[in-house]
Design a protein around this motif. Structure first.
Motif, PDB file in Angstrom:
ATOM      1  N   ASN A  22      47.497  78.386  32.865  1.00 45.33           N
ATOM      2  CA  ASN A  22      47.622  78.972  34.201  1.00 45.33           C
ATOM      3  C   ASN A  22      46.514  79.994  34.420  1.00 45.33           C
ATOM      4  O   ASN A  22      45.971  80.547  33.466  1.00 45.33           O
ATOM      5  CB  ASN A  22      48.961  79.697  34.349  1.00 45.33           C
ATOM      6  CG  ASN A  22      50.131  78.733  34.361  1.00 45.33           C
ATOM      7  OD1 ASN A  22      49.971  77.543  34.648  1.00 45.33           O
ATOM      8  ND2 ASN A  22      51.310  79.248  34.053  1.00 45.33           N
ATOM      9  N   ASP A  23      46.209  80.269  35.686  1.00 47.92           N
ATOM     10  CA  ASP A  23      45.296  81.357  36.061  1.00 47.92           C
ATOM     11  C   ASP A  23      43.925  81.225  35.396  1.00 47.92           C
ATOM     12  O   ASP A  23      43.350  82.214  34.924  1.00 47.92           O
ATOM     13  CB  ASP A  23      45.910  82.733  35.705  1.00 47.92           C
ATOM     14  CG  ASP A  23      47.307  82.909  36.264  1.00 47.92           C
ATOM     15  OD1 ASP A  23      47.542  82.469  37.398  1.00 47.92           O
ATOM     16  OD2 ASP A  23      48.184  83.461  35.554  1.00 47.92           O
ATOM     17  N   ASP A  25      40.353  81.403  35.576  1.00 43.38           N
ATOM     18  CA  ASP A  25      39.526  82.026  36.619  1.00 43.38           C
ATOM     19  C   ASP A  25      38.119  81.448  36.628  1.00 43.38           C
ATOM     20  O   ASP A  25      37.680  80.814  35.664  1.00 43.38           O
ATOM     21  CB  ASP A  25      39.505  83.548  36.416  1.00 43.38           C
ATOM     22  CG  ASP A  25      38.962  83.948  35.062  1.00 43.38           C
ATOM     23  OD1 ASP A  25      37.732  83.872  34.883  1.00 43.38           O
ATOM     24  OD2 ASP A  25      39.758  84.329  34.170  1.00 43.38           O
ATOM     25  N   ARG A  28      35.665  82.294  33.908  1.00 45.91           N
ATOM     26  CA  ARG A  28      35.778  81.505  32.699  1.00 45.91           C
ATOM     27  C   ARG A  28      35.111  80.140  32.897  1.00 45.91           C
ATOM     28  O   ARG A  28      34.485  79.604  31.996  1.00 45.91           O
ATOM     29  CB  ARG A  28      37.253  81.327  32.328  1.00 45.91           C
ATOM     30  CG  ARG A  28      37.438  81.144  30.850  1.00 45.91           C
ATOM     31  CD  ARG A  28      38.896  81.062  30.438  1.00 45.91           C
ATOM     32  NE  ARG A  28      39.735  82.139  30.953  1.00 45.91           N
ATOM     33  CZ  ARG A  28      41.060  82.159  30.812  1.00 45.91           C
ATOM     34  NH1 ARG A  28      41.679  81.183  30.169  1.00 45.91           N
ATOM     35  NH2 ARG A  28      41.769  83.155  31.304  1.00 45.91           N
ATOM     36  N   LYS A  81      48.667  75.976  36.865  1.00 39.84           N
ATOM     37  CA  LYS A  81      48.856  76.786  38.080  1.00 39.84           C
ATOM     38  C   LYS A  81      47.673  77.707  38.374  1.00 39.84           C
ATOM     39  O   LYS A  81      47.101  78.292  37.470  1.00 39.84           O
ATOM     40  CB  LYS A  81      50.101  77.671  37.912  1.00 39.84           C
ATOM     41  CG  LYS A  81      51.414  76.910  37.931  1.00 39.84           C
ATOM     42  CD  LYS A  81      52.572  77.874  38.170  1.00 39.84           C
ATOM     43  CE  LYS A  81      53.887  77.137  38.295  1.00 39.84           C
ATOM     44  NZ  LYS A  81      54.589  77.057  37.000  1.00 39.84           N
ATOM     45  N   ASN A  82      47.381  77.875  39.661  1.00 34.69           N
ATOM     46  CA  ASN A  82      46.410  78.875  40.129  1.00 34.69           C
ATOM     47  C   ASN A  82      45.030  78.642  39.524  1.00 34.69           C
ATOM     48  O   ASN A  82      44.309  79.590  39.209  1.00 34.69           O
ATOM     49  CB  ASN A  82      46.924  80.289  39.799  1.00 34.69           C
ATOM     50  CG  ASN A  82      46.250  81.369  40.624  1.00 34.69           C
ATOM     51  OD1 ASN A  82      45.827  81.130  41.759  1.00 34.69           O
ATOM     52  ND2 ASN A  82      46.147  82.561  40.063  1.00 34.69           N
ATOM     53  N   SER A 108      48.831  74.070  41.051  1.00 33.54           N
ATOM     54  CA  SER A 108      48.370  74.800  42.241  1.00 33.54           C
ATOM     55  C   SER A 108      46.940  75.277  42.028  1.00 33.54           C
ATOM     56  O   SER A 108      46.460  75.360  40.904  1.00 33.54           O
ATOM     57  CB  SER A 108      49.288  75.993  42.567  1.00 33.54           C
ATOM     58  OG  SER A 108      49.240  76.956  41.544  1.00 33.54           O
TER      59      SER A 108
ATOM     60  N   VAL B 232      49.497  87.405  40.317  1.00 32.53           N
ATOM     61  CA  VAL B 232      48.130  87.040  40.716  1.00 32.53           C
ATOM     62  C   VAL B 232      48.099  85.768  41.547  1.00 32.53           C
ATOM     63  O   VAL B 232      47.086  85.458  42.167  1.00 32.53           O
ATOM     64  CB  VAL B 232      47.176  86.884  39.505  1.00 32.53           C
ATOM     65  CG1 VAL B 232      46.903  88.226  38.857  1.00 32.53           C
ATOM     66  CG2 VAL B 232      47.706  85.884  38.482  1.00 32.53           C
ATOM     67  N   LYS B 233      49.204  85.023  41.558  1.00 30.20           N
ATOM     68  CA  LYS B 233      49.232  83.851  42.429  1.00 30.20           C
ATOM     69  C   LYS B 233      50.273  83.994  43.529  1.00 30.20           C
ATOM     70  O   LYS B 233      50.492  83.073  44.298  1.00 30.20           O
ATOM     71  CB  LYS B 233      49.438  82.562  41.647  1.00 30.20           C
ATOM     72  CG  LYS B 233      50.402  82.620  40.477  1.00 30.20           C
ATOM     73  CD  LYS B 233      50.271  81.345  39.633  1.00 30.20           C
ATOM     74  CE  LYS B 233      51.038  81.452  38.326  1.00 30.20           C
ATOM     75  NZ  LYS B 233      50.391  82.390  37.384  1.00 30.20           N
ATOM     76  N   ILE B 331      44.299  90.102  30.748  1.00 27.91           N
ATOM     77  CA  ILE B 331      43.103  89.354  31.143  1.00 27.91           C
ATOM     78  C   ILE B 331      43.165  88.888  32.586  1.00 27.91           C
ATOM     79  O   ILE B 331      42.384  88.051  33.007  1.00 27.91           O
ATOM     80  CB  ILE B 331      42.854  88.168  30.191  1.00 27.91           C
ATOM     81  CG1 ILE B 331      44.105  87.285  30.085  1.00 27.91           C
ATOM     82  CG2 ILE B 331      42.421  88.671  28.812  1.00 27.91           C
ATOM     83  CD1 ILE B 331      43.881  85.983  29.329  1.00 27.91           C
ATOM     84  N   ASN B 332      44.133  89.421  33.346  1.00 26.58           N
ATOM     85  CA  ASN B 332      44.079  89.275  34.799  1.00 26.58           C
ATOM     86  C   ASN B 332      44.665  90.541  35.424  1.00 26.58           C
ATOM     87  O   ASN B 332      45.375  91.290  34.747  1.00 26.58           O
ATOM     88  CB  ASN B 332      44.759  87.977  35.277  1.00 26.58           C
ATOM     89  CG  ASN B 332      46.262  87.992  35.116  1.00 26.58           C
ATOM     90  OD1 ASN B 332      46.934  88.947  35.494  1.00 26.58           O
ATOM     91  ND2 ASN B 332      46.806  86.915  34.546  1.00 26.58           N
ATOM     92  N   ASP B 352      57.081  80.498  31.891  1.00 23.17           N
ATOM     93  CA  ASP B 352      55.864  79.887  32.401  1.00 23.17           C
ATOM     94  C   ASP B 352      54.621  80.784  32.231  1.00 23.17           C
ATOM     95  O   ASP B 352      53.500  80.313  32.208  1.00 23.17           O
ATOM     96  CB  ASP B 352      56.112  79.628  33.896  1.00 23.17           C
ATOM     97  CG  ASP B 352      55.085  78.700  34.466  1.00 23.17           C
ATOM     98  OD1 ASP B 352      54.679  77.786  33.745  1.00 23.17           O
ATOM     99  OD2 ASP B 352      54.683  78.911  35.618  1.00 23.17           O
ATOM    100  N   GLU B 353      54.856  82.096  32.138  1.00 24.06           N
ATOM    101  CA  GLU B 353      53.749  83.058  32.068  1.00 24.06           C
ATOM    102  C   GLU B 353      53.355  83.365  30.627  1.00 24.06           C
ATOM    103  O   GLU B 353      52.329  83.996  30.378  1.00 24.06           O
ATOM    104  CB  GLU B 353      54.164  84.386  32.722  1.00 24.06           C
ATOM    105  CG  GLU B 353      54.451  84.311  34.212  1.00 24.06           C
ATOM    106  CD  GLU B 353      53.195  84.036  35.011  1.00 24.06           C
ATOM    107  OE1 GLU B 353      52.170  84.674  34.723  1.00 24.06           O
ATOM    108  OE2 GLU B 353      53.232  83.153  35.885  1.00 24.06           O
ATOM    109  N   VAL B 356      49.807  82.709  28.967  1.00 21.76           N
ATOM    110  CA  VAL B 356      48.732  83.614  29.404  1.00 21.76           C
ATOM    111  C   VAL B 356      48.923  84.988  28.763  1.00 21.76           C
ATOM    112  O   VAL B 356      47.958  85.646  28.364  1.00 21.76           O
ATOM    113  CB  VAL B 356      48.693  83.723  30.953  1.00 21.76           C
ATOM    114  CG1 VAL B 356      47.659  84.746  31.393  1.00 21.76           C
ATOM    115  CG2 VAL B 356      48.392  82.367  31.570  1.00 21.76           C
ATOM    116  N   ASP B 359      47.844  84.774  25.170  1.00 22.15           N
ATOM    117  CA  ASP B 359      46.391  84.684  25.190  1.00 22.15           C
ATOM    118  C   ASP B 359      45.792  86.091  25.357  1.00 22.15           C
ATOM    119  O   ASP B 359      44.841  86.476  24.669  1.00 22.15           O
ATOM    120  CB  ASP B 359      45.983  83.779  26.369  1.00 22.15           C
ATOM    121  CG  ASP B 359      44.528  83.343  26.299  1.00 22.15           C
ATOM    122  OD1 ASP B 359      43.905  83.493  25.235  1.00 22.15           O
ATOM    123  OD2 ASP B 359      44.016  82.834  27.321  1.00 22.15           O
TER     124      ASP B 359
END
Lengths: 201, 510
Positions: A22-23, A25, A28, A81-82, A108, B232-233, B331-332, B352-353, B356, B359
């Motif tokens: 997800n996410d 960017d 990256r 996602k995103n 998404s 962020v989304k 990192i976001n 789901d998160e 990230v 990471d």
């Protein structure tokens, strides 16, 4: 004439590549230090550079470094996602396209990335989380087949399984009608543009 | 009417002020459309959209007229090349303004630039502007700077406008009640050729921040908190309308900081309704109307604000009392916590998160239970389109006066524009910074994205007043960024570690 002519994008088929996470960017996808240039030339091999290679240039585990995900001709990325959040740099979809990715199927997409892709004629379609997971699984098990993205029918098929996909009506129309390169269409209205220009700040 | 709108409060009949119209008669079709909207009241975005709509395209999208096109050296050269290839002129050079910000060095700008690629880009934008008769604010004009700093400070940015720029932080201009879109290079080409974009109207989410900010809590903290809460989304597909007492009380520069980070929350754009603060900021600035024309313009500007009975697709309320000085740990920009908190555990996030989050732990090097306060830093960066304006430098200088940059920390102050630099120097801020051990640099984007020589090295940790903590964002593929307010960056610089600015502000000057 339009800068690229009218090219309808009804269907993209190609070998799939899963790019999980997800996410993801645009920094990256293409680090800013590779953007000190006045053309997009050479960006393809730099896509995801800092994830694909360590500081000494040694290849790291990444789908784009795996031969089984590399094929001649157009490829289709599977993402979560995103995807494409952050910077508006078109260098990101340009790098992906030049690497070989001509369409994306994901959960998404970030708005600006999506708009940039449409303007380049790259369909970004969404599918449910479970369908994206299923497609990724099918591809990781056996990546050696063509994934078919049917923009007109709003479906993606792989190894005999077909899932429904979605994209906004406006973008779908642009791709299917070949007006994704909008320059000519926008210029056509110049008399009305000038009218509006006279009355707005 | 669009799907499931929300109406906080049922206001009286809308004033329905028509935005931007000073001459000419709108066509009937547009008139009918406005009337239908006026029954329910309109948001600022609706008003701007309707006023700037050229036509509905066969795709159902709107061909939207762009009042101001801001151009910089990174995302434009390919667009100019496409125009050249197609044999097209720039349709409205008088509505196009250019500067150089991303690649410009902040130590010496002597030509040719040392970095040969930077020199190529600099020469390209100069040539393109000359060829197409576009006003270029280069370093020799005294008005060069980050595109999102110079637009507002010269009043190129005004309420009720549509603005586009090949840069995601174009959302900054929404602070004035403008609809400002970050775009990519192909769309830059479209705007150069037609002054228009093909767009779908985003939905609107009104974000009301109620209550009062505590001391030491800045606009940056407010917006990092918003992104932390909404994700962020969370904003994908939305325009964010920021409102409520906290936004009402903010200066224009603070509102710019909030709107700037809209994109980090996933929103297509962000805006604040124009009010007297907006009007007074613009008064007397270079491209603002003067005399009676200013008063007339001010009335029109105020009329672009969302009507009391406008409808939003979503409404979110946040209490400023919950906002502490905020720092990103991941990192976001949504991975943020109050300075007095510990790094959250993965279990605190939806399943789901977690990938990230894990990471981020690995990249940043956190261990379970670590606290953000006390995290050692190597570099402190004050600047960027988020926080490189005069008030940002003043707040950072207040903190810098309390101590000296810690041993081993490299601290940079990069004014957002030449005008900001002059104003800061006129009140002696540069001296305060220098005496405290900060480097006082020339205007540009600098270490926000490190397209110039200002970069993190190796795994350095940077305390940064910029907008992105993405992996590798500040120039080193393994560099680590902690986003925070400029005052918090100054506090981190003098302590050598992340510190609650409130405790530093309570100290005597050195």
């Amino acid at each position: 004439m339009s800068t690229r002519g009218l090219v309808r994008i009804e269907r993209v088929s190609g070998r799939p590549i899963p790019l999980r996470g997800n996410d993801v960017d645009t920094d990256r996808i293409i680090p800013a230090r590779f953007m000190t240039a006045i053309t997009f030339d050479g960006l393809g091999e730099l896509a995801f550079h800092d994830v694909r290679f360590d500081a000494e240039g040694h290849a790291q585990p990444h789908p784009m470094n795996e031969a089984r995900y590399r094929a001649k001709g157009p490829q289709i990325a599977l993402v979560n996602k995103n995807f494409g959040c952050g910077s508006s740099r078109e260098h990101a979809p340009q790098a992906l396209y030049r690497w070989g990715i001509h369409a994306l199927v994901g959960e998404s997409f970030a708005d600006i990335f999506f708009g940039n892709c449409v303007a380049m004629g790259i369909p970004c379609v969404t599918a449910s989380s479970s369908d994206v997971a299923r497609l990724m699984q099918l591809v990781e098990e056996d990546p050696g087949h063509e994934l078919v993205l049917d923009v007109a029918a709003r479906s993606a098929s792989y190894r005999g399984e077909t899932v429904p996909v979605a994209l906004p009506d406006g973008a779908a129309h642009q791709l299917l009608a070949g007006t994704w390169d909008a320059t000519q269409l926008l210029i056509e209205a110049m008399p009305r543009i000038r009218e509006v220009a006279c009355r707005v700040p | 009417m669009r799907a499931s709108p929300r109406r906080p409060g049922a206001g009286a009949a809308a004033a329905g002020t028509f935005v931007g119209a000073s001459s000419g008669s709108p066509n009937c079709e547009a008139g009918v459309r406005r009337l239908a909207h006026d029954i329910m009241g309109k948001t600022l975005l609706d008003k701007i959209w309707d006023a700037h709509s050229v036509r509905e395209l066969p795709s159902g999208q709107t061909q939207l007229f762009i009042g101001l096109h801001l151009v910089h050296e990174v995302t434009s050269p390919q667009a100019f090349a496409m125009l050249r290839e197609a044999g097209l002129p720039v349709a409205f050079p008088e509505r196009t303004i250019a500067t150089v910000d991303h690649i410009i060095p902040t130590d010496s700008q002597t030509r040719p630039l040392r970095d040969t690629q930077a020199e190529v880009m600099m020469s390209a934008i100069e040539r393109n502007c000359r060829e197409h008769k576009i006003q270029f604010f280069g370093p020799d004009t005294g008005h060069q700077g980050i595109v999102h700093v110079i637009g507002p400070e010269m009043a190129l940015t005004r309420p009720g406008m549509t603005i586009a720029c090949g840069d995601s932080h174009t959302s900054t201009h929404g602070a004035f009640g403008a609809a400002a879109f970050g775009i990519g290079t192909s769309q830059v080409r479209d705007v150069l050729a037609s002054q228009c974009l093909a767009l779908e109207r985003p939905r609107t989410r009104r974000i009301e921040v109620t209550g009062r900010r505590q001391g030491g809590v800045y606009a940056k903290d407010v917006v990092l908190h918003i992104i932390r809460r909404l994700g962020v989304k969370g904003g994908v597909g939305y325009a964010y309308e920021y409102a409520g007492p906290v936004l009402d009380a903010m200066s224009m520069e603070e509102r710019m900081t909030v709107c700037n980070l809209s994109i980090e929350g996933g929103a297509r754009l962000g805006y604040v309704n124009p009010d007297r603060t907006t009007v007074e900021y613009l008064r007397g600035r270079r491209f603002a109307p003067a005399g009676e024309a200013f008063e007339a313009a001010a009335q029109a500007w105020l009329g672009t604000a969302s009507d009391a009975d406008a409808e939003w697709h979503d409404l979110v309320c946040l209490d400023a009392a919950d906002i502490a000085p905020t720092v990103t740990w991941g990192i976001n920009p949504g991975q943020a916590i109050g300075v007095d908190e510990a790094i959250p555990s993965a279990e605190a996030f939806p399943e789901d998160e977690r990938a990230v989050v894990e990471d981020a732990y690995g990249y940043m090097g956190w261990s379970r239970g670590d606290r953000i306060a006390g995290t050692r830093i190597d570099v402190a960066f004050i600047g960027s389109c988020t926080n490189g304006r005069l008030s940002d430098l003043r707040e950072a200088a207040r903190v810098a006066q309390k101590g000296r940059v810690a041993k081993g920390v490299k601290a940079l102050v990069v004014p957002g524009s030449q005008e900001v630099a002059r104003a800061a120097e006129a009140e002696g801020l540069d001296e305060i910074f220098r005496q405290a051990g900060f480097e006082w640099r020339l205007a540009g984007c600098s270490m926000c994205l490190a397209m110039n020589p200002d970069k993190l090295e190796g795994r350095q940790v940077g305390a940064s007043s910029s907008n992105r903590n993405f992996k590798g964002r500040q120039g080193s593929p393994s560099g680590r960024t902690l986003l925070m307010s400029p005052a918090m960056v100054a506090a981190a610089a003098i302590e050598g570690a992340v510190t609650d600015v409130r405790s530093v502000l309570a100290r005597e000057e050195r």
